[in-house]
Design a protein around this motif. Structure first.
Motif, PDB file in Angstrom:
ATOM      1  N   THR A 122      46.353  34.398  49.212  1.00  0.00           N
ATOM      2  CA  THR A 122      46.309  35.605  48.361  1.00  0.00           C
ATOM      3  C   THR A 122      47.150  36.617  49.079  1.00  0.00           C
ATOM      4  OG1 THR A 122      44.070  35.027  47.449  1.00  0.00           O
ATOM      5  CG2 THR A 122      45.063  37.150  47.009  1.00  0.00           C
ATOM      6  N   SER A 123      48.268  37.071  48.175  1.00  0.00           N
ATOM      7  CA  SER A 123      48.745  37.942  48.804  1.00  0.00           C
ATOM      8  C   SER A 123      48.138  39.564  48.852  1.00  0.00           C
ATOM      9  CB  SER A 123      50.320  38.379  48.086  1.00  0.00           C
ATOM     10  OG  SER A 123      49.678  39.010  46.632  1.00  0.00           O
ATOM     11  N   SER A 142      48.916  42.262  47.806  1.00  0.00           N
ATOM     12  CA  SER A 142      49.012  42.997  46.730  1.00  0.00           C
ATOM     13  C   SER A 142      48.191  42.509  45.567  1.00  0.00           C
ATOM     14  CB  SER A 142      50.584  43.069  46.213  1.00  0.00           C
ATOM     15  OG  SER A 142      51.358  43.954  47.201  1.00  0.00           O
ATOM     16  N   GLU A 143      47.898  41.145  45.645  1.00  0.00           N
ATOM     17  CA  GLU A 143      46.855  40.666  44.474  1.00  0.00           C
ATOM     18  C   GLU A 143      45.420  41.302  44.984  1.00  0.00           C
ATOM     19  OE1 GLU A 143      48.021  35.929  43.329  1.00  0.00           O
ATOM     20  OE2 GLU A 143      48.010  36.494  45.563  1.00  0.00           O
ATOM     21  N   GLN A 182      45.572  44.539  43.474  1.00  0.00           N
ATOM     22  CA  GLN A 182      45.550  44.745  42.005  1.00  0.00           C
ATOM     23  C   GLN A 182      44.002  44.299  41.433  1.00  0.00           C
ATOM     24  OE1 GLN A 182      48.246  44.888  38.881  1.00  0.00           O
ATOM     25  NE2 GLN A 182      46.010  45.709  38.888  1.00  0.00           N
ATOM     26  N   SER A 183      43.204  43.522  42.269  1.00  0.00           N
ATOM     27  CA  SER A 183      41.965  42.963  41.857  1.00  0.00           C
ATOM     28  C   SER A 183      41.243  44.361  42.003  1.00  0.00           C
ATOM     29  CB  SER A 183      41.381  41.952  42.514  1.00  0.00           C
ATOM     30  OG  SER A 183      41.346  42.009  44.044  1.00  0.00           O
ATOM     31  N   LYS A 215      54.581  45.444  44.271  1.00  0.00           N
ATOM     32  CA  LYS A 215      54.818  45.889  45.884  1.00  0.00           C
ATOM     33  C   LYS A 215      56.266  46.147  46.145  1.00  0.00           C
ATOM     34  CE  LYS A 215      53.138  44.544  50.055  1.00  0.00           C
ATOM     35  NZ  LYS A 215      51.969  44.900  50.566  1.00  0.00           N
ATOM     36  N   ASP A 227      54.415  41.728  38.397  1.00  0.00           N
ATOM     37  CA  ASP A 227      54.429  40.763  37.288  1.00  0.00           C
ATOM     38  C   ASP A 227      54.554  41.289  35.794  1.00  0.00           C
ATOM     39  OD1 ASP A 227      52.788  38.993  39.023  1.00  0.00           O
ATOM     40  OD2 ASP A 227      50.949  39.836  38.725  1.00  0.00           O
ATOM     41  N   THR A 269      56.832  37.458  41.616  1.00  0.00           N
ATOM     42  CA  THR A 269      55.354  38.111  41.231  1.00  0.00           C
ATOM     43  C   THR A 269      54.552  38.531  42.540  1.00  0.00           C
ATOM     44  OG1 THR A 269      54.466  35.970  41.475  1.00  0.00           O
ATOM     45  CG2 THR A 269      55.459  36.338  39.310  1.00  0.00           C
ATOM     46  N   LEU A 270      53.507  39.054  41.874  1.00  0.00           N
ATOM     47  CA  LEU A 270      52.577  39.756  43.044  1.00  0.00           C
ATOM     48  C   LEU A 270      52.299  38.498  43.772  1.00  0.00           C
ATOM     49  CD1 LEU A 270      50.235  42.465  41.548  1.00  0.00           C
ATOM     50  CD2 LEU A 270      51.982  42.741  43.066  1.00  0.00           C
ATOM     51  N   ARG A 271      52.118  37.427  43.370  1.00  0.00           N
ATOM     52  CA  ARG A 271      51.732  36.536  44.070  1.00  0.00           C
ATOM     53  C   ARG A 271      52.673  35.774  45.167  1.00  0.00           C
ATOM     54  NH1 ARG A 271      47.850  32.432  44.336  1.00  0.00           N
ATOM     55  NH2 ARG A 271      48.193  30.114  44.685  1.00  0.00           N
ATOM     56  N   ARG A 315      47.575  27.242  49.693  1.00  0.00           N
ATOM     57  CA  ARG A 315      47.363  27.268  48.191  1.00  0.00           C
ATOM     58  C   ARG A 315      47.355  25.858  47.614  1.00  0.00           C
ATOM     59  NH1 ARG A 315      51.731  32.492  47.047  1.00  0.00           N
ATOM     60  NH2 ARG A 315      50.307  33.861  47.920  1.00  0.00           N
TER      61      ARG A 315
END
Length: 243
Positions: free
Chosen positions: A123-124, A126-127, A130-131, A140, A170, A194-196, A237
């Motif tokens: 998991t980044s 930034s993810e 976001q959560s 980011k 995203d 993306t954030l990922r 992943r």
């Protein structure tokens, strides 16, 4: 005789978005200076009473307005997170609902302690942010360039040798807004995914700490899957997807 009309008076110049910065350390004050120079109103907070940082802000970012984090989050149009990542749970999430949030934070075990939740390659970070901010839109940006390079490197758009900053998110309109801020600060914005995908901007990647022009950022981002860190992330992943 030709029909001539008097020039129409120009309308008012649209106001630039007010930028809020949570974190009055080296990165926060540098970004404050850059965005103030670009004409943005800037609000900034430290970890407590605004009076504690007022003198520092007067010296390092004159023109920025010290406030509490809650006030910055509520009054700013766009908010940049420039505090230690390990303190992300102190971010006033409710006040940021509906807003664009620029994540400029990084995981440093020396500051944040050894944290599995902040160093999981699946998991980044930034993810993770976001959560924690489900009602906000996170992009980011501003995290992978050292603060000295941020401070010394801005150049006008189109100037030879202008350096670049990778951005990841995203949502296309939010990426465009973040790109506009990066450009206003004096750097070329380079979308890298993306954030990922933003994990390729984090510590351990080739881009982290890099001070490169746009082509260099693009090339380093493209090489990420073949790097040691990229393979580590891909393997972690893949295991997660197979579970």
């Amino acid at each position: 005789m030709p029909d001539t009309q008097p020039d129409q008076p120009a309308g008012p110049t649209p106001a630039l978005p007010t930028i809020g910065i949570l974190g009055a350390g080296k990165v926060g004050t540098v970004l404050s200076r850059l965005l103030l120079a670009a004409g943005h109103p800037v609000l900034i907070s430290g970890s407590g009473d605004p009076a504690k940082i007022a003198l520092i802000i007067d010296v390092l970012a004159p023109g920025a307005v010290p406030m509490t984090s809650e006030e910055v989050a509520r009054e700013a149009d766009i908010v940049i997170l420039a505090l230690p990542l390990g303190k992300y749970r102190t971010i006033p999430a409710d006040a940021l609902a509906g807003k664009l949030v620029i994540d400029a934070m990084n995981y440093w075990w020396e500051i944040d302690g050894h944290r599995a939740d902040l160093s999981d390659p699946r998991t980044s970070t930034s993810e993770l942010i976001q959560s924690f901010l489900p009602a906000s839109r996170v992009v980011k940006a501003f995290n992978h360039m050292g603060y000295h390079d941020l401070d010394e490197g801005p150049r006008p758009e189109g100037a030879p040798g202008r350096k670049a900053i990778g951005i990841a998110g995203d949502d296309a309109p939010d990426l465009a807004a973040a790109a506009a801020l990066v450009n206003a600060a004096g750097f070329d914005p380079v979308p890298v995914g993306t954030l990922r995908d933003s994990i390729l901007l984090e510590p351990g990647s080739e881009l982290f700490g890099a001070n490169l022009p746009a082509e260099g950022v693009q090339d380093a981002a493209a090489r990420f899957p073949e790097t040691e860190r990229g393979r580590e992330v891909a393997a972690a992943r893949a295991d997660e997807d197979a579970a």
